[in-house]
Design an enzyme around this catalytic site. Structure first.
Site, PDB file in Angstrom:
ATOM      1  N   MET A 166       0.709  -1.409  -0.073  1.00 57.27           N
ATOM      2  CA  MET A 166       0.027   0.284   0.227  1.00 57.27           C
ATOM      3  C   MET A 166       0.620   1.281  -0.337  1.00 57.27           C
ATOM      4  O   MET A 166       1.705   1.597   0.753  1.00 57.27           O
ATOM      5  CB  MET A 166      -0.978  -0.114   1.366  1.00 57.27           C
ATOM      6  N   HIS A 167       0.766   2.356  -1.224  1.00 56.37           N
ATOM      7  CA  HIS A 167       2.004   3.319  -1.238  1.00 56.37           C
ATOM      8  C   HIS A 167       1.212   4.531  -1.707  1.00 56.37           C
ATOM      9  O   HIS A 167       1.561   5.522  -1.862  1.00 56.37           O
ATOM     10  CB  HIS A 167       2.894   3.120  -1.359  1.00 56.37           C
TER      11      HIS A 167
END
Ligand code: UD1
Length: 399
Positions: A223-224
């Site tokens: 997740m970024h």
């Protein structure tokens, strides 16, 4: 260089990379370009990603030769990065002008290099052209739109991309469907992928985690995206949902530096520790591939991972409201779940009970995309040379 070799070089090509996904895409292209003696190739690294985990380990594992030039721009806002790359790249291209510049993907380095090149009238080839999320709050969407506008050769990875470009007024003869270079790298690497248990042990997984992963299998999380991690309320809702998922299936969460600092700022570590989650630093390509290949499911907001899971046949739940890669949904194993924790949990439950969505490999994701990229570049440059020589040829008119 011996005379015979020198005389075979017809075209000088610069390839620009800057961030982790770029490295995975440029690796097979460099291999093919460098195997054709009439190309002389320079690799320019902007330095957007710079540390071992985000950068050097990819060069080592994918056997990418060290960059010929590193602009060392480092971190900053999107505008700062773009501006610094432009300032550093212009003198490089002016001093030693290539015949064509290749950019890949949609990161800030892609846009910055395209702008400089187009202003110097050096033709740009964009690999992975035409993808659109139609969401301009994503920095990458701005990068895609502008890069495609500036490019002379638009090389697409999936069939929907051409329609997007034609809708925006791009001349059809500039667009060529070549397939997905990221999948070239995947096929070439999969037999070298690292066994997941070795990565878990190396990442200090507890005996309880190792036993559960062995027994139940595991899921993989990345997740970024700024839209998911920069806002505290959104991030804590997502982390809460991931913790809930981990109560059903042990999870490995390879945490991007942007996410790690957001988690620290928002003090979400204690929440994460309540779950059955192995948090690791960003993983090398071969370690991530090893985990992904054997995962029961993947939860992500990455563009590349949506494609890689489709190629591997692993169910992927994308924590976004849209995707620029619709083929992974229409034909692959990807499902958009948005950012609602309920939707994510329901989708996970469905995969764990029913096995999740099956899929097939999209057209031209066949491990030969880099060959087609190179063929197109060669044909473009040959065509350019022909039209230049025709323009210079005597017309026969008497003055
Ligand atoms: C960039 C790309 C994104 C891609 C992602 C993959 C843009 C707009 N975004 O996002 O499309 O999916 O890379 O990783 O170009 N940092 C480190 N070490 C590094 C590099 C970065 O700690 O080697 C830190 C930076 O200091 C910054 C943060 O990570 O705080 C974000 O880096 P940045 O390059 O701005 O964007 P990404 O979020 O990585």
């Amino acid at each position: 260089m011996p005379q015979t070799q020198m005389s075979t070089v017809r075209w000088r090509i610069d390839c620009v990379v800057g961030a982790r996904p770029n490295f995975v895409k440029i690796a097979p292209i460099l291999l093919v370009l460098r195997a054709r003696p009439h190309f002389s190739v320079r690799l320019i690294h902007t330095g957007q990603h710079y540390d071992v985990a985000m950068n050097s380990v990819f060069f080592e594992e994918l056997k990418i030769p060290a960059p010929d030039i590193n602009l060392e721009v480092g971190s900053g806002t999107g505008t700062e990065q773009t501006a610094r790359i432009m300032l550093a790249l212009e003198p490089v291209l002016t001093a030693d002008r290539p015949d064509m510049l290749i950019v890949v993907g949609d990161v800030n380095s892609t846009l910055a290099a395209s702008l400089v090149s187009a202003k110097l009238l050096i033709p740009v080839a964009h690999v992975e052209a035409g993808l659109r999320s139609n969401d301009r709050t994503m920095p990458e969407e701005i990068n895609r739109l502008a890069t495609d506008r500036l490019s002379e050769l638009l090389l697409t990875s999936e069939e929907d991309a051409a329609a997007n470009l034609i809708r925006e007024g791009v001349a059809p003869e500039k667009i060529h469907f070549v397939g997905n270079v990221m999948i070239d790298t995947l096929y070439a690497s999969v037999e070298h992928a690292v066994a997941p248990m070795a990565t878990f042990a190396e990442s200090w997984a507890s005996p309880a985690f190792l036993a559960a992963a062995r027994e139940q299998g595991f899921g993989f999380v990345t997740m970024h995206r700024p839209s998911n991690v920069d806002d505290l309320a959104t991030l804590s809702a997502i982390i809460g949902a991931i913790v809930d998922v981990s109560r059903k299936l042990p999870l490995v969460f390879a945490m991007h530096p942007r996410t790690r600092s957001a988690v620290e700022r928002a003090d979400l570590k204690p929440m994460l520790q309540k779950g059955h989650i192995l948090v690791t630093p960003p993983l090398s390509y071969l370690k991530a591939l090893g985990i992904m290949r054997e995962a029961r499911l993947v939860v992500t907001d990455s563009g590349g991972i949506q494609e890689e899971t489709t190629a591997l046949g692993v169910p992927c739940l994308t924590v976004r409201e849209n995707t620029e890669r619709p083929v992974t949904i229409a034909e692959g194993t990807n499902t958009l779940v948005g950012t609602s924790p309920h939707a994510l949990l329901a989708a996970v439950q469905d995969i764990l009970t029913a096995g999740g969505k099956g899929g097939r490999i999209p057209p031209l994701w066949d491990g030969k995309a880099a060959q087609r990229v190179t063929d197109r570049i060669e044909a473009f440059l040959d065509g350019l040379a022909r039209s230049k020589s025709e323009a210079l040829a005597p017309t026969g008119l008497q003055l």
